[in-house]
Design an enzyme around this catalytic site. Structure first.
Site, PDB file in Angstrom:
ATOM      1  N   ARG A  30      -0.434  -8.902  13.443  1.00 51.69           N
ATOM      2  CA  ARG A  30      -1.026  -7.912  12.516  1.00 51.69           C
ATOM      3  C   ARG A  30      -1.875  -8.605  11.453  1.00 51.69           C
ATOM      4  O   ARG A  30      -2.918  -8.100  11.052  1.00 51.69           O
ATOM      5  CB  ARG A  30       0.080  -7.075  11.858  1.00 51.69           C
ATOM      6  CG  ARG A  30       0.699  -6.079  12.843  1.00 51.69           C
ATOM      7  CD  ARG A  30       2.045  -5.589  12.378  1.00 51.69           C
ATOM      8  NE  ARG A  30       1.995  -4.835  11.150  1.00 51.69           N
ATOM      9  CZ  ARG A  30       3.051  -4.628  10.370  1.00 51.69           C
ATOM     10  NH1 ARG A  30       4.235  -5.122  10.705  1.00 51.69           N
ATOM     11  NH2 ARG A  30       2.946  -3.928   9.268  1.00 51.69           N
ATOM     12  N   ARG A  79      11.940  -5.279   5.422  1.00 53.71           N
ATOM     13  CA  ARG A  79      11.633  -3.878   5.113  1.00 53.71           C
ATOM     14  C   ARG A  79      12.481  -2.927   5.952  1.00 53.71           C
ATOM     15  O   ARG A  79      12.743  -3.154   7.126  1.00 53.71           O
ATOM     16  CB  ARG A  79      10.154  -3.604   5.391  1.00 53.71           C
ATOM     17  CG  ARG A  79       9.801  -2.130   5.241  1.00 53.71           C
ATOM     18  CD  ARG A  79       8.339  -1.874   5.199  1.00 53.71           C
ATOM     19  NE  ARG A  79       7.640  -2.296   6.396  1.00 53.71           N
ATOM     20  CZ  ARG A  79       6.331  -2.204   6.549  1.00 53.71           C
ATOM     21  NH1 ARG A  79       5.585  -1.736   5.568  1.00 53.71           N
ATOM     22  NH2 ARG A  79       5.762  -2.603   7.661  1.00 53.71           N
ATOM     23  N   ARG A 110      11.128  -1.207  11.438  1.00 51.98           N
ATOM     24  CA  ARG A 110      10.007  -0.934  12.332  1.00 51.98           C
ATOM     25  C   ARG A 110       9.927  -1.998  13.422  1.00 51.98           C
ATOM     26  O   ARG A 110      10.116  -3.177  13.144  1.00 51.98           O
ATOM     27  CB  ARG A 110       8.694  -0.910  11.526  1.00 51.98           C
ATOM     28  CG  ARG A 110       8.448   0.406  10.849  1.00 51.98           C
ATOM     29  CD  ARG A 110       7.319   0.396   9.848  1.00 51.98           C
ATOM     30  NE  ARG A 110       6.091  -0.264  10.260  1.00 51.98           N
ATOM     31  CZ  ARG A 110       4.978  -0.267   9.533  1.00 51.98           C
ATOM     32  NH1 ARG A 110       4.947   0.384   8.363  1.00 51.98           N
ATOM     33  NH2 ARG A 110       3.917  -0.907   9.939  1.00 51.98           N
ATOM     34  N   ARG A 159      -9.752   1.100   8.584  1.00 54.97           N
ATOM     35  CA  ARG A 159      -9.281  -0.238   8.930  1.00 54.97           C
ATOM     36  C   ARG A 159     -10.323  -1.030   9.691  1.00 54.97           C
ATOM     37  O   ARG A 159     -10.076  -2.182  10.045  1.00 54.97           O
ATOM     38  CB  ARG A 159      -8.059  -0.089   9.814  1.00 54.97           C
ATOM     39  CG  ARG A 159      -6.795  -0.627   9.176  1.00 54.97           C
ATOM     40  CD  ARG A 159      -5.718  -0.336  10.185  1.00 54.97           C
ATOM     41  NE  ARG A 159      -4.514  -1.010   9.917  1.00 54.97           N
ATOM     42  CZ  ARG A 159      -3.486  -0.458   9.292  1.00 54.97           C
ATOM     43  NH1 ARG A 159      -3.557   0.732   8.788  1.00 54.97           N
ATOM     44  NH2 ARG A 159      -2.371  -1.134   9.171  1.00 54.97           N
ATOM     45  N   LYS A 163       0.841  -1.214   0.000  1.00 48.82           N
ATOM     46  CA  LYS A 163       0.000   0.000   0.000  1.00 48.82           C
ATOM     47  C   LYS A 163       0.871   1.257   0.000  1.00 48.82           C
ATOM     48  O   LYS A 163       0.685   2.152  -0.813  1.00 48.82           O
ATOM     49  CB  LYS A 163      -0.918   0.023   1.239  1.00 48.82           C
ATOM     50  CG  LYS A 163      -1.859  -1.162   1.330  1.00 48.82           C
ATOM     51  CD  LYS A 163      -2.775  -1.062   2.543  1.00 48.82           C
ATOM     52  CE  LYS A 163      -2.068  -1.100   3.874  1.00 48.82           C
ATOM     53  NZ  LYS A 163      -1.400  -2.383   4.187  1.00 48.82           N
TER      54      LYS A 163
HETATM   55  P1  AP5 Z   1       4.844  -1.625   1.920  1.00 47.90           P
HETATM   56  O1  AP5 Z   1       4.518  -0.761   0.751  1.00 47.90           O
HETATM   57  O2  AP5 Z   1       5.590  -1.002   3.055  1.00 47.90           O
HETATM   58  O3  AP5 Z   1       3.530  -2.364   2.448  1.00 47.90           O
HETATM   59  P2  AP5 Z   1       2.254  -1.782   3.181  1.00 47.90           P
HETATM   60  O4  AP5 Z   1       1.074  -2.482   2.584  1.00 47.90           O
HETATM   61  O5  AP5 Z   1       2.226  -0.274   3.182  1.00 47.90           O
HETATM   62  O6  AP5 Z   1       2.533  -2.376   4.629  1.00 47.90           O
HETATM   63  P3  AP5 Z   1       2.444  -1.741   6.081  1.00 47.90           P
HETATM   64  O7  AP5 Z   1       3.128  -2.744   6.991  1.00 47.90           O
HETATM   65  O8  AP5 Z   1       2.956  -0.345   6.155  1.00 47.90           O
HETATM   66  O9  AP5 Z   1       0.938  -1.769   6.324  1.00 47.90           O
HETATM   67  P4  AP5 Z   1       0.251  -1.822   7.632  1.00 47.90           P
HETATM   68  O10 AP5 Z   1      -1.122  -1.622   7.128  1.00 47.90           O
HETATM   69  O11 AP5 Z   1       0.466  -2.986   8.512  1.00 47.90           O
HETATM   70  O12 AP5 Z   1       0.989  -0.669   8.477  1.00 47.90           O
HETATM   71  P5  AP5 Z   1       0.623   0.858   8.776  1.00 47.90           P
HETATM   72  O13 AP5 Z   1       1.874   1.629   8.727  1.00 47.90           O
HETATM   73  O14 AP5 Z   1      -0.541   1.308   7.953  1.00 47.90           O
HETATM   74  O15 AP5 Z   1       5.654  -2.900   1.355  1.00 47.90           O
HETATM   75  C1  AP5 Z   1       6.193  -3.864   2.248  1.00 47.90           C
HETATM   76  C2  AP5 Z   1       7.608  -4.292   1.821  1.00 47.90           C
HETATM   77  O16 AP5 Z   1       7.535  -4.988   0.580  1.00 47.90           O
HETATM   78  C3  AP5 Z   1       8.575  -3.108   1.585  1.00 47.90           C
HETATM   79  O17 AP5 Z   1       9.846  -3.487   2.042  1.00 47.90           O
HETATM   80  C4  AP5 Z   1       8.571  -2.932   0.070  1.00 47.90           C
HETATM   81  O18 AP5 Z   1       9.800  -2.394  -0.402  1.00 47.90           O
HETATM   82  C5  AP5 Z   1       8.399  -4.375  -0.383  1.00 47.90           C
HETATM   83  N1  AP5 Z   1       7.699  -4.512  -1.661  1.00 47.90           N
HETATM   84  C6  AP5 Z   1       6.547  -3.938  -2.034  1.00 47.90           C
HETATM   85  N2  AP5 Z   1       6.193  -4.319  -3.285  1.00 47.90           N
HETATM   86  C7  AP5 Z   1       7.162  -5.202  -3.688  1.00 47.90           C
HETATM   87  C8  AP5 Z   1       7.387  -5.984  -4.866  1.00 47.90           C
HETATM   88  N3  AP5 Z   1       6.547  -5.967  -5.902  1.00 47.90           N
HETATM   89  N4  AP5 Z   1       8.462  -6.769  -4.928  1.00 47.90           N
HETATM   90  C9  AP5 Z   1       9.326  -6.817  -3.885  1.00 47.90           C
HETATM   91  N5  AP5 Z   1       9.186  -6.115  -2.744  1.00 47.90           N
HETATM   92  C10 AP5 Z   1       8.122  -5.312  -2.643  1.00 47.90           C
HETATM   93  O19 AP5 Z   1       0.090   0.748  10.281  1.00 47.90           O
HETATM   94  C11 AP5 Z   1       0.953   0.416  11.345  1.00 47.90           C
HETATM   95  C12 AP5 Z   1       0.164   0.388  12.642  1.00 47.90           C
HETATM   96  O20 AP5 Z   1      -0.408   1.691  12.890  1.00 47.90           O
HETATM   97  C13 AP5 Z   1      -1.026  -0.568  12.679  1.00 47.90           C
HETATM   98  O21 AP5 Z   1      -0.642  -1.888  13.019  1.00 47.90           O
HETATM   99  C14 AP5 Z   1      -1.889   0.098  13.762  1.00 47.90           C
HETATM  100  O22 AP5 Z   1      -1.397  -0.174  15.045  1.00 47.90           O
HETATM  101  C15 AP5 Z   1      -1.695   1.576  13.479  1.00 47.90           C
HETATM  102  N6  AP5 Z   1      -2.702   2.121  12.547  1.00 47.90           N
HETATM  103  C16 AP5 Z   1      -2.451   2.657  11.314  1.00 47.90           C
HETATM  104  N7  AP5 Z   1      -3.598   3.017  10.719  1.00 47.90           N
HETATM  105  C17 AP5 Z   1      -4.599   2.701  11.604  1.00 47.90           C
HETATM  106  C18 AP5 Z   1      -6.020   2.814  11.561  1.00 47.90           C
HETATM  107  N8  AP5 Z   1      -6.649   3.318  10.484  1.00 47.90           N
HETATM  108  N9  AP5 Z   1      -6.717   2.369  12.632  1.00 47.90           N
HETATM  109  C19 AP5 Z   1      -6.107   1.869  13.709  1.00 47.90           C
HETATM  110  N10 AP5 Z   1      -4.766   1.715  13.826  1.00 47.90           N
HETATM  111  C20 AP5 Z   1      -4.022   2.135  12.770  1.00 47.90           C
END
Ligand code: AP5
Length: 210
Positions: free
Chosen positions: A164, A122, A153, A88, A13
Site C-alpha cells: 500500500r 489498528r 483489516r 487517489r 485520515k
Molecule cells: P487511521 O485514521 O485509520 O489512518 P488512515 O489514514 O485513515 O489509514 P487507512 O489505512 O484507512 O488509509 P488507506 O488510505 O490505506 O485506506 P482506505 O480505507 O482509504 O489511523 C491509523 C491508525 O493509527 C489507527 O489505529 C489510529 O487509531 C492510529 N492513530 C491515528 N492517529 C494517531 C496518533 N496521533 N497517535 C497514535 N495513534 C494514532 O482504503 C483501503 C483500500 O480501499 C485501498 O487500499 C484501495 O484498495 C481501496 N480504495 C479506497 N479508496 C480508493 C480510491 N479512491 N481509489 C481506488 N481504491 C480505493
C-alpha cells in the site's frame, strides 16, 4: 466547506475526518469504508473490489469515481463534506473537478516506520467505521460507539502495508503537487509521538477553525 483528506495509509485520515465530521456536522465520505461495507454485504461491487483491497492495490478508477459522484448528490452533502481516501489518482482528481468544487486539500504527512506500527495495531468497526489502536483499547474488543465486535483489516498485514505504501508513492503522492498547483494544498506534519488530540488541533488550525 468541501474538503479532501490526502496522505499515506495510516496517517490518520479516517481518525481526524471522523472528529471533524462530528465537530462541523458534515459527512465523512470514505471510499475505503464504502468498499469494505460492500465487501461485507457481498454485493457485486464488494465482490469485485475484494481482490484489489486485500492485495493493497487500488480499485479501478471508474468504479470509485461512480460511487463518489453518486454519493455527493445526497442531501447531507449540501453544506459540505470530507472526502477521505478519494481522489487517489490524478485521473480521479480530474474526474472530481468536473462534478465537485473543492475548497481545501489537507495533506497529512507521517513517516513510514510509524505508519507500519500504527496500521499493524489498528482495529476497526465494520458497522460504523470507528477506528482504534490496540495501545489505547485496554483489552476492549467492541466498538465504543456502536458495540460491534472490532476486527483487524486483512490489508493491515505487514506485507500488504508495504505494498500500500508503494502504491501510495507511485499513484497518490502526485496529488500533493496537483493540489499545490491549484493553490488548495495545506500540509499538516503529524507528530508521531503526540496524541490524536494534539494532531487533531493541528488539523483544525490548518483549516482555520477557531
Ligand atoms: P487511521 O485514521 O485509520 O489512518 P488512515 O489514514 O485513515 O489509514 P487507512 O489505512 O484507512 O488509509 P488507506 O488510505 O490505506 O485506506 P482506505 O480505507 O482509504 O489511523 C491509523 C491508525 O493509527 C489507527 O489505529 C489510529 O487509531 C492510529 N492513530 C491515528 N492517529 C494517531 C496518533 N496521533 N497517535 C497514535 N495513534 C494514532 O482504503 C483501503 C483500500 O480501499 C485501498 O487500499 C484501495 O484498495 C481501496 N480504495 C479506497 N479508496 C480508493 C480510491 N479512491 N481509489 C481506488 N481504491 C480505493
Amino acid at each position: 466547506m468541501n474538503l479532501i483528506f490526502l496522505g499515506p495509509p495510516g496517517a490518520g485520515k479516517g481518525t481526524h475526518a471522523q472528529r471533524l465530521m462530528n465537530e462541523l456536522g458534515i459527512p465523512q465520505i470514505s471510499t475505503g469504508d464504502m468498499l469494505r461495507q460492500a465487501m461485507k454485504a457481498e454485493t457485486p461491487l464488494g465482490l469485485s473490489a475484494k481482490k484489489f483491497i486485500e492485495a493493497g492495490e487500488l480499485v479501478p478508477d471508474e468504479v470509485v469515481i461512480g460511487i463518489v459522484e453518486e454519493r455527493l448528490k445526497a442531501d447531507d452533502c449540501k453544506n459540505g463534506y470530507i472526502l477521505d481516501g478519494f481522489p487517489r489518482t490524478v485521473a480521479q482528481a480530474e474526474a472530481l473537478s468536473k462534478f465537485a468544487h473543492i475548497d481545501v486539500a489537507l495533506n497529512l504527512s507521517l513517516a513510514d516506520d510509524v505508519i507500519i506500527q500504527r496500521l499493524s495495531g489498528r482495529r476497526v468497526c465494520l458497522k460504523c467505521g470507528g477506528t482504534y489502536h490496540i495501545s489505547t483499547l485496554n483489552g476492549r474488543e467492541d466498538c465504543a460507539n456502536c458495540g460491534e465486535k472490532l476486527v483487524q483489516r486483512k490489508d493491515d498485514s505487514p506485507e500488504t502495508i508495504q505494498n500500500r505504501l508503494s502504491v501510495y508513492a507511485a499513484q497518490t503522492a502526485p496529488l500533493i503537487e496537483y493540489y499545490q498547483q491549484k493553490g488548495l494544498l495545506h500540509t499538516v506534519e503529524c507528530d508521531a509521538s503526540a496524541s490524536v488530540e494534539v494532531n487533531y488541533q493541528k488539523v483544525r488550525k490548518a483549516l482555520g477553525i477557531e
